[in-house]
Design an enzyme around this catalytic site. Structure first.
Site, PDB file in Angstrom:
ATOM      1  N   GLU A 181       0.827  -1.205   0.000  1.00  0.00           N
ATOM      2  CA  GLU A 181       0.000   0.000   0.000  1.00  0.00           C
ATOM      3  C   GLU A 181       0.865   1.260   0.000  1.00  0.00           C
ATOM      4  O   GLU A 181       0.540   2.243  -0.649  1.00  0.00           O
ATOM      5  CB  GLU A 181      -0.952   0.009   1.202  1.00  0.00           C
TER       6      GLU A 181
ATOM      7  N   TYR B  14      -6.073   6.366   4.890  1.00  0.00           N
ATOM      8  CA  TYR B  14      -6.243   5.380   3.821  1.00  0.00           C
ATOM      9  C   TYR B  14      -5.444   4.100   4.098  1.00  0.00           C
ATOM     10  O   TYR B  14      -5.969   2.988   4.024  1.00  0.00           O
ATOM     11  CB  TYR B  14      -5.819   5.961   2.454  1.00  0.00           C
TER      12      TYR B  14
ATOM     13  N   ASP C 233      -8.570   5.316  -1.726  1.00  0.00           N
ATOM     14  CA  ASP C 233      -7.384   5.761  -2.476  1.00  0.00           C
ATOM     15  C   ASP C 233      -7.845   6.485  -3.742  1.00  0.00           C
ATOM     16  O   ASP C 233      -9.057   6.681  -3.959  1.00  0.00           O
ATOM     17  CB  ASP C 233      -6.462   4.568  -2.785  1.00  0.00           C
TER      18      ASP C 233
END
Ligand code: SF4
Length: 371
Positions: A44, A127, A145
Site C-alpha cells: 500500500e 487510507y 485511495d
C-alpha cells in the site's frame, strides 16, 4: 447524487462487484492467501502515487531483502533507500523503516491490528490504515485511495465544490457500501476496478460491473469526475550539479540531510540557480555553501529534465575539480560526503535525476581522465 444509497442498492453493488472480482483480480505478489499484514502494508505504501506495473519488481526485491518487519527494522537506512531507488517519494521509504523499528519496539514485531496504533506509525494515514485493517485483518473499514475516489465519484456523480467536502462525502459512501465481513475483498475489488476498468481517461464502461448503476455513465459525464481544482502552473527551476574529480575515475558524492525532499539519498552536489546567475557561478556558490570548498568548473556533462510533484527542473551537470583543500565537515550543509568510483555507485542510493548523471558518466569517454 445519491448521498445515502439504500440498503437494497448497496447489496446490488456489493454482489455485482464481488462477483466481477472473483474472475478479474490480478495475481499480485502481495495478494497471498491469507493476506500478510506486512506485505499489505508495504504494497500500500509503494502503490501511493505509483502504478502497479512499476511497483511489482520493487516489491518482489523488497520482500527478498526484508522479508518481515524484523528484517526491515534491522536494515541500515542506506540499504532501505537503495532498495527504494527510482521509486520516488523517498519519505515513504524512510517512514517504512522508522515504522518497522517502532513496530518491533512497541508491538513485538507484529503490524498492529487497531486503527489508533496504526495511525501513530510514521507514514500511515487514514487510507493506509483502512487498507491494512480491512485487507489484512478482515475489519469492516473503508479505504479511499485515488482509484476508489474516482469510481465512487463517478457512480454517484459526487460533485462537491471543495476537496474537504468531496473527501468527506466519498469516505461516507465508502463506509456505507461496505459488505459486513467482506470489507477487505470489497476494497480490493474496488481498487482493481479503478485501476483496470474505471481508468482516469477513457473508462471501459460497457463491461463495468457497476455500469447499471453509474450516474456518470448514464449522463456521459465520466470525464467530469472526480471534480478537479484549477491547477496552478508548475514552477520550473534550473539546477546545477557537479561531478567533482579527485583523480581520474574518482569523484565526490554528498549525502542529503535526512529530512526534506530526497532526504538521506546521495547526490552530485549543487543547487538551484538564482535569477540572473550563470550556471557556473551557481555551481561555485552552491559547492562553497554545501561543502565549504572552491571548485573549478569544466565542461558540461549532461542535461537532465525531471518532474517532481510540485515543480520541474532542468539539471545541468558539469565536470569540476577542487581548488586546493578538502571538504570541511564543519562547513557542510549535507549529511556526509565521500569519494567513490563509478562501480561503487551501484551500492549507493541516488535519486532518479542523479542516476541519469551516472548513466551519462558511464557513457562518457571522460570517466577515466576528465581533465
Ligand atoms: S460505468 Fe464507467 S464511469 Fe461508471 S464506474 Fe464503471 S467504468 Fe467507471
Amino acid at each position: 447524487m445519491e448521498p445515502n444509497p439504500q440498503p437494497e442498492r448497496c447489496a446490488q453493488l456489493q454482489s455485482a462487484l464481488l462477483d466481477w472480482a472473483a474472475g478479474h483480480l490480478r495475481p499480485l505478489p502481495w495478494r497471498t492467501t491469507p493476506r500478510d499484514p506486512y506485505r499489505v502494508w508495504v504494497s500500500e505504501v509503494m502503490l501511493q502515487q505509483t502504478r502497479v506495473e512499476t511497483v511489482v519488481p520493487y516489491f518482489e526485491r523488497w520482500v527478498r531483502l526484508f522479508p518481515d518487519v524484523q528484517a526491515l527494522a534491522r536494515a541500515p537506512l542506506d540499504d532501505v533507500l537503495k532498495a527504494w531507488e527510482g521509486l520516488g517519494y523517498y519519505a515513504r521509504a524512510r517512514n517504512l523503516h522508522r515504522a518497522a523499528r517502532e513496530i518491533v519496539a512497541a508491538h513485538g514485531g507484529h503490524v498492529p491490528d487497531d486503527a489508533e496504533a496504526l495511525r501513530r506509525l510514521p507514514g500511515v494515514g487514514r487510507y493506509t490504515a483502512g487498507a491494512i485493517l480491512s485487507i489484512a485483518f478482515g475489519r469492516d473499514e473503508p479505504a479511499l485511495d485515488g482509484n476508489i475516489r474516482r469510481v465512487l465519484s463517478r457512480v454517484f456523480a459526487v460533485a462537491e465544490p471543495t476537496r474537504p467536502r468531496l473527501d468527506r462525502a466519498l469516505w461516507e459512501l465508502a463506509r456505507a457500501l461496505l459488505p459486513t465481513g467482506r470489507a477487505g475483498a470489497f476494497n480490493e475489488a474496488l481498487m482493481e476496478l479503478g485501476a483496470t476498468i474505471c481508468t482516469p481517461r477513457n473508462p471501459l464502461c460497457p463491461p463495468c460491473p457497476w455500469a447499471f448503476a453509474c450516474a456518470a455513465y448514464a449522463q456521459g459525464t465520466q470525464a467530469l469526475f472526480p471534480p478537479r481544482a484549477a491547477r496552478k502552473p508548475t514552477p520550473h527551476y534550473d539546477v546545477t550539479a557537479a561531478v567533482i574529480w579527485r583523480e581520474p575515475g574518482v569523484f565526490l558524492v554528498a549525502r542529503r540531510n535526512a529530512e526534506g525532499l530526497l532526504g538521506g539519498l546521495w547526490e552530485f552536489p549543487g543547487g538551484k540557480a538564482e535569477p540572473g546567475e550563470s550556471l557556473e557561478d551557481c555551481l561555485r556558490r552552491e559547492i562553497r555553501e554545501e561543502l565549504g570548498v572552491r571548485i573549478r568548473v569544466g565542461e558540461r556533462l549532461t542535461v537532465v529534465k525531471h518532474a517532481y510533484t510540485h515543480f520541474r527542473i532542468t539539471l545541468h551537470a558539469f565536470h569540476a575539480w577542487l581548488e586546493p583543500g578538502e571538504p570541511e565537515p564543519q562547513a557542510l550543509d549535507c549529511a556526509a560526503w565521500r569519494w567513490i568510483r563509478l562501480d561503487e555507485a551501484e551500492s549507493v542510493a541516488f535519486s532518479a535525476a542523479d542516476l541519469r548523471i551516472l548513466d551519462a558518466l558511464r557513457r562518457s569517454s571522460q570517466v577515466a581522465s576528465p581533465r
